[in-house]
Scaffold this motif. Sequence first.
Motif, short mmCIF file in Angstrom:
data_model
loop_
_atom_site.label_atom_id
_atom_site.label_comp_id
_atom_site.label_asym_id
_atom_site.label_seq_id
_atom_site.Cartn_x
_atom_site.Cartn_y
_atom_site.Cartn_z
N GLY A 82 0.82 -1.21 0.00
CA GLY A 82 0.00 0.00 0.00
C GLY A 82 0.85 1.25 0.00
N PHE A 83 1.34 1.63 -1.15
CA PHE A 83 2.16 2.83 -1.25
C PHE A 83 1.96 3.49 -2.61
N VAL A 84 2.43 4.70 -2.72
CA VAL A 84 2.37 5.45 -3.97
C VAL A 84 3.79 5.51 -4.53
N ALA A 85 3.95 5.20 -5.82
CA ALA A 85 5.29 5.17 -6.41
C ALA A 85 5.29 5.87 -7.76
N ARG A 86 6.39 6.53 -8.06
CA ARG A 86 6.59 7.15 -9.37
C ARG A 86 7.86 6.59 -10.01
N ARG A 87 7.76 6.28 -11.28
CA ARG A 87 8.90 5.70 -11.99
C ARG A 87 9.99 6.75 -12.17
N LEU A 88 11.24 6.33 -11.94
CA LEU A 88 12.39 7.19 -12.17
C LEU A 88 13.07 6.86 -13.51
N PRO A 208 4.96 6.20 1.49
CA PRO A 208 3.86 5.56 2.20
C PRO A 208 2.55 6.26 1.84
N THR A 209 1.49 5.50 1.69
CA THR A 209 0.20 6.09 1.33
C THR A 209 -0.25 7.05 2.42
N ARG A 210 -0.41 8.31 2.06
CA ARG A 210 -0.84 9.32 3.00
C ARG A 210 -1.84 10.24 2.32
N LYS A 211 -2.77 10.75 3.10
CA LYS A 211 -3.76 11.67 2.53
C LYS A 211 -3.12 12.99 2.17
#
Length: 256
Positions: A82-88, A208-211
Motif C-alpha cells: 500500500g504505497f504510492v510510487a513514481r517511476r524514475l 507511504p500512502t498518506r492523505k
Amino acid sequence: MLTEVEEAEALATASMAEPRGHLRVLCPPAFAVHQLAKHLKTFRARHPRVTLELSVPGTVENVDENHDVTILAEGRRALDGGFVARRLARTEVIASAAPEYLDRRGRPQHPRDLAGHEAMVPSFVRELTFHTLDPRVPNGIGESFTVDRPKAALSSIHTDTLYAAALAGMGITGLPSFVAEEALLEHALERAVPGWHLSTMTLYAAMPTRKHVPARTRAFVDFLVVTFGGEDRDPWLQAAGCETPVAMPRRVGVTA
C-alpha cells in the motif's frame, strides 16, 4: 480562539506549499553512491529549507513507513504493497570489463564467447541468462541465451566490490547501468557482449500512502523524476552511448 485556528490553518497550508523540514530517504547503497548523492547538492540549492537524512542499510525490498521516500527496484518480482510510487527510470544489468582486460583476453560478442573468461559473479548465481531487447513483446525480451555459471575468479554480493575489481582489470562482471555509467563515459569500462543484457529493473521513488503529502516530499520526488527522466528507458546507457539495440523485425519473403 477563531483567530488562533485561522493562524494554525494558514501555517499548515504554508507548510504544504513551501518545501521545508527534515526529509528521510531510504535507498539501496549502489544507487545512493553512484547516482543519488551527486544530485543532492542541486536539490538543496533549490530547497535550502529542507534537510536530508539518507539511509543506505543494504537491499531495499519494500517501502519503510519510517522514511518519507524509499527508492525501490522492480525486477522479476513485482512490487506489492500500500504505497504510492513514481517511476524514475529503467536500468539494465550489463556485462562490463576494463579495456585492458579485454585487450588481453579478447572481446566476447555473444554469451557463448564467455567460456574461458575470468568471471566475477555473486555466490548465489547458478547460471547466467542473457537477453536482447524487443519492445514488440509484452515483457520486452527478445532472444535469450543461458550459460552455466563460470568458475568465478571472484564471488561477492557487494556491487561496488565487483565494480572496483572490474576497474582493476580482474575480469568481467555484471553491473547495473547506473553503477557503470561514469566508468563507461571515461572509457575505464566497456560493455562486454554488446547487444545483450543480464536483466532489467525499473527504479521507483515510493511514498507511504498518506492523505496529505508534505511539500518537501513532493518536491523531492518531482526532482528525482526530472533528474532521471521518469521514462521506461535507460538514461545511463544512453548517456554513455552504448544502449542495447532493439531487435529489428524479421523480413518475410513475399511471393507473387
